[in-house]
Write a protein that holds these residues in place. Structure first.
Motif, mmCIF file in Angstrom:
data_model
loop_
_atom_site.group_PDB
_atom_site.id
_atom_site.type_symbol
_atom_site.label_atom_id
_atom_site.label_comp_id
_atom_site.label_asym_id
_atom_site.label_seq_id
_atom_site.Cartn_x
_atom_site.Cartn_y
_atom_site.Cartn_z
ATOM 1 N N ASN A 183 0.813 -1.216 0.000
ATOM 2 C CA ASN A 183 0.000 0.000 0.000
ATOM 3 C C ASN A 183 0.844 1.262 0.000
ATOM 4 O OD1 ASN A 183 -2.568 -0.987 -0.253
ATOM 5 N ND2 ASN A 183 -2.802 -1.384 1.936
ATOM 6 N N ILE A 184 1.962 1.237 0.722
ATOM 7 C CA ILE A 184 2.830 2.417 0.748
ATOM 8 C C ILE A 184 3.377 2.680 -0.658
ATOM 9 C CG2 ILE A 184 5.046 3.297 1.590
ATOM 10 C CD1 ILE A 184 4.356 1.883 4.291
ATOM 11 N N LYS A 187 0.242 3.683 -2.909
ATOM 12 C CA LYS A 187 -0.564 4.862 -2.639
ATOM 13 C C LYS A 187 0.217 6.076 -2.150
ATOM 14 C CE LYS A 187 -4.350 3.720 -0.190
ATOM 15 N NZ LYS A 187 -5.120 2.948 0.834
ATOM 16 N N TYR A 188 1.311 5.867 -1.458
ATOM 17 C CA TYR A 188 1.876 6.998 -0.725
ATOM 18 C C TYR A 188 3.263 7.462 -1.154
ATOM 19 C CZ TYR A 188 -2.089 5.718 2.138
ATOM 20 O OH TYR A 188 -3.356 5.409 2.558
ATOM 21 N N LEU A 189 4.031 6.606 -1.781
ATOM 22 C CA LEU A 189 5.361 7.055 -2.181
ATOM 23 C C LEU A 189 5.202 8.002 -3.368
ATOM 24 C CD1 LEU A 189 8.415 6.538 -1.590
ATOM 25 C CD2 LEU A 189 8.367 4.917 -3.486
ATOM 26 N N LEU B 175 -5.828 4.417 5.958
ATOM 27 C CA LEU B 175 -4.561 4.376 5.222
ATOM 28 C C LEU B 175 -4.307 3.027 4.559
ATOM 29 C CD1 LEU B 175 -2.177 6.181 7.751
ATOM 30 C CD2 LEU B 175 -3.460 7.180 5.850
ATOM 31 N N GLY B 176 -4.966 1.969 5.047
ATOM 32 C CA GLY B 176 -4.637 0.624 4.559
ATOM 33 C C GLY B 176 -3.288 0.165 5.090
ATOM 34 N N ILE B 177 -2.912 0.663 6.265
ATOM 35 C CA ILE B 177 -1.626 0.290 6.871
ATOM 36 C C ILE B 177 -1.887 -0.181 8.299
ATOM 37 C CG2 ILE B 177 0.668 1.095 7.538
ATOM 38 C CD1 ILE B 177 0.520 3.138 5.345
ATOM 39 N N TYR B 186 4.850 5.580 6.808
ATOM 40 C CA TYR B 186 3.887 6.528 6.239
ATOM 41 C C TYR B 186 4.109 7.927 6.818
ATOM 42 C CZ TYR B 186 -0.471 8.997 5.357
ATOM 43 O OH TYR B 186 -1.385 9.943 4.979
ATOM 44 N N ILE B 189 7.340 9.463 5.335
ATOM 45 C CA ILE B 189 7.200 9.824 3.917
ATOM 46 C C ILE B 189 6.339 11.069 3.761
ATOM 47 C CG2 ILE B 189 6.215 9.064 1.712
ATOM 48 C CD1 ILE B 189 6.971 6.196 2.561
ATOM 49 N N ASN B 190 5.293 11.166 4.589
ATOM 50 C CA ASN B 190 4.392 12.307 4.492
ATOM 51 C C ASN B 190 4.782 13.466 5.408
ATOM 52 O OD1 ASN B 190 2.036 11.570 2.600
ATOM 53 N ND2 ASN B 190 2.489 9.720 3.764
#
Lengths: 234, 198
Positions: A183-184, A187-189, B175-177, B186, B189-190
């Motif tokens: 998912n990271i 979706k997020y990287l 978040l799906g985490i 996460y 990174i954010n």
């Protein structure tokens, strides 16, 4: 993994080639059980008889591993069958370590070399920790669980040195961490300019996730229930 | 939304005259419950989905430094629709954070229609699907990433352990985490936490 769902239960009369066409992941099951390809249009039954493998065992493994919640009848499995299952699981560990994780390891570190420093640092560590956790879990099974199961399958009585809850917890952690990584990356990287490599890595993570799910379900639905039943009957 | 269920609005509007107008218009509109009113955003404890269907917000009711993200300033769920009541021309530049906007020069019918459409729009979207975290969830995520236990987080933020557990579940769902290392990654990174603070 809804896309790979198929309602059919595979039977001994089916052509093995048709089984593989319906569920391509049966291919790696065959390799781990030592069945080589090139069997023409022979049925599951015929191929197994020729190679000295129980068709009941092969069908139990592939039906249990397929999505769809098939419940195997472990009472039908003999001691020698269960030894084969343990060998199958050990072979599947080797495949994970030497092929799937080795490839993912190389690609993920290549991908992370293209992204910003902070993301690279945290994700490199995340991946390396994940890999260590998987290896530790595999070691634990190979050193403690499989030898114990084999002894039991040979009819020996011995003390169990592991705890079932430890087993289940390890499995959950491993599959959760892999899903998080996926998912990271998905979706997020932020975009790193290495789109194709990123897609390749995500695809591999999906593959490994499904292979691990199948591996785990064989342990949880075949190996462990058989062990419990046979421990109780002694 | 079922046709019989009335839309419950909370209006956050500092001007008493404007607020009285909103209460009058919506209170008499069909399909609306009598709206609630607050003069200041800080008075809003939790605009929960159980209590309100939509927030009608005049950004003038929010502290100036928080206006760039009113959802976070009000600690609203991602699923809660916000209609911007833009009373000041300076506020009209930034409309992207609202599900719909109205101005004082709009007709009463426009106000009613915009609120209805914002509520209807929201219903179509699955809840908890957005990855936008509320400010409270960000605080909790930070603490989780720094390795704090649920008990420690509860003490730091003056919450019950149960509330912390619920927030953590919501964060993971959004978040799906699910793992702590995953949440930490996460957060880094954010830029929610700094890698050096670990």
């Amino acid at each position: 993994m809804k896309a790979e769902r198929q309602p059919t239960v595979f039977t001994a009369k089916m052509k093995l080639a048709d089984v593989i066409t319906a569920d391509r992941r049966v291919l790696s099951v065959l390799a781990r059980l030592g069945i080589s390809l090139g069997f023409g249009d022979a049925s599951v039954d015929d191929v197994c008889r020729e190679r000295g493998l129980s068709a009941r065992l092969l069908l139990t493994i592939i039906n249990t591993a397929a999505p769809g919640g098939y419940r195997p009848d472990v009472t039908a499995l003999t001691g020698p069958d269960i030894k084969r299952v343990a060998d199958y699981l050990a072979a599947s560990h080797r495949y994970f370590r030497q092929v799937m994780l080795a490839e993912l390891h190389a690609n993920i570190h290549r991908l992370l070399a293209t992204c910003d420093e902070r993301s690279a640092a945290v994700l490199n560590k995340f991946y390396d920790d994940y890999e260590s956790e998987v290896n530790a879990h595999f070691d634990f099974e190979e050193e403690q669980v499989f030898p114990y199961v084999k002894k039991l399958a040979e009819g020996h009585r011995c003390d169990r040195a592991y705890d079932d809850s430890q087993f289940a917890e390890n499995h959950d952690n491993i599959s959760d961490a892999l899903a998080d990584l996926r998912n990271i990356l998905l979706k997020y990287l932020p975009d790193t300019g290495a789109e194709l490599l990123r897609i390749e890595v995500i695809n591999r993570i999906f593959d490994i996730g499904e292979e691990l799910r199948r591996h785990t379900v064989v342990e949880n639905a075949i190996l462990i229930p058989w062990v419990k039943r046979n421990e109780a009957s002694k | 939304m079922s046709p019989t269920k009335k839309i419950r609005v909370i209006a956050i509007e500092p001007s008493e005259i404007v607020a009285a107008g909103i209460v009058h218009i919506l209170g008499n509109a069909s399909g609306f419950a009598l709206p609630s009113h607050l003069p200041d955003a800080t008075l809003l404890s939790r605009a929960r989905a159980e209590v309100y269907d939509v927030v009608l917000l005049d950004p003038a009711a929010v502290a100036a430094h928080q206006r760039s993200n009113v959802r976070r300033a009000l600690d609203l769920e991602p699923s809660m629709p916000i209609v911007g009541l833009l009373t000041d021309a300076a506020m009209m530049a930034d409309t992207s954070q609202y599900d719909a906007t109205v101005t004082l020069s709009d007709d009463a019918d426009v106000l009613i229609d915009r609120i209805r459409s914002a509520v209807a729009q929201e219903r179509k979207e699955p809840k908890g699907n957005g990855s936008r975290l509320s400010s409270r969830e960000c605080d909790i995520l930070k603490a989780v990433a720094l390795g704090h236990t649920n008990k420690e987080i509860a003490d730091e933020l003056h919450l019950s352990v149960n509330t912390v557990v619920t927030h953590r579940r919501n964060i993971s769902h959004k978040l799906g985490i699910n793992t702590i290392p995953g949440l930490t990654a996460y957060a880094i990174i954010n830029k929610i936490i700094d890698i050096d603070s670990l």
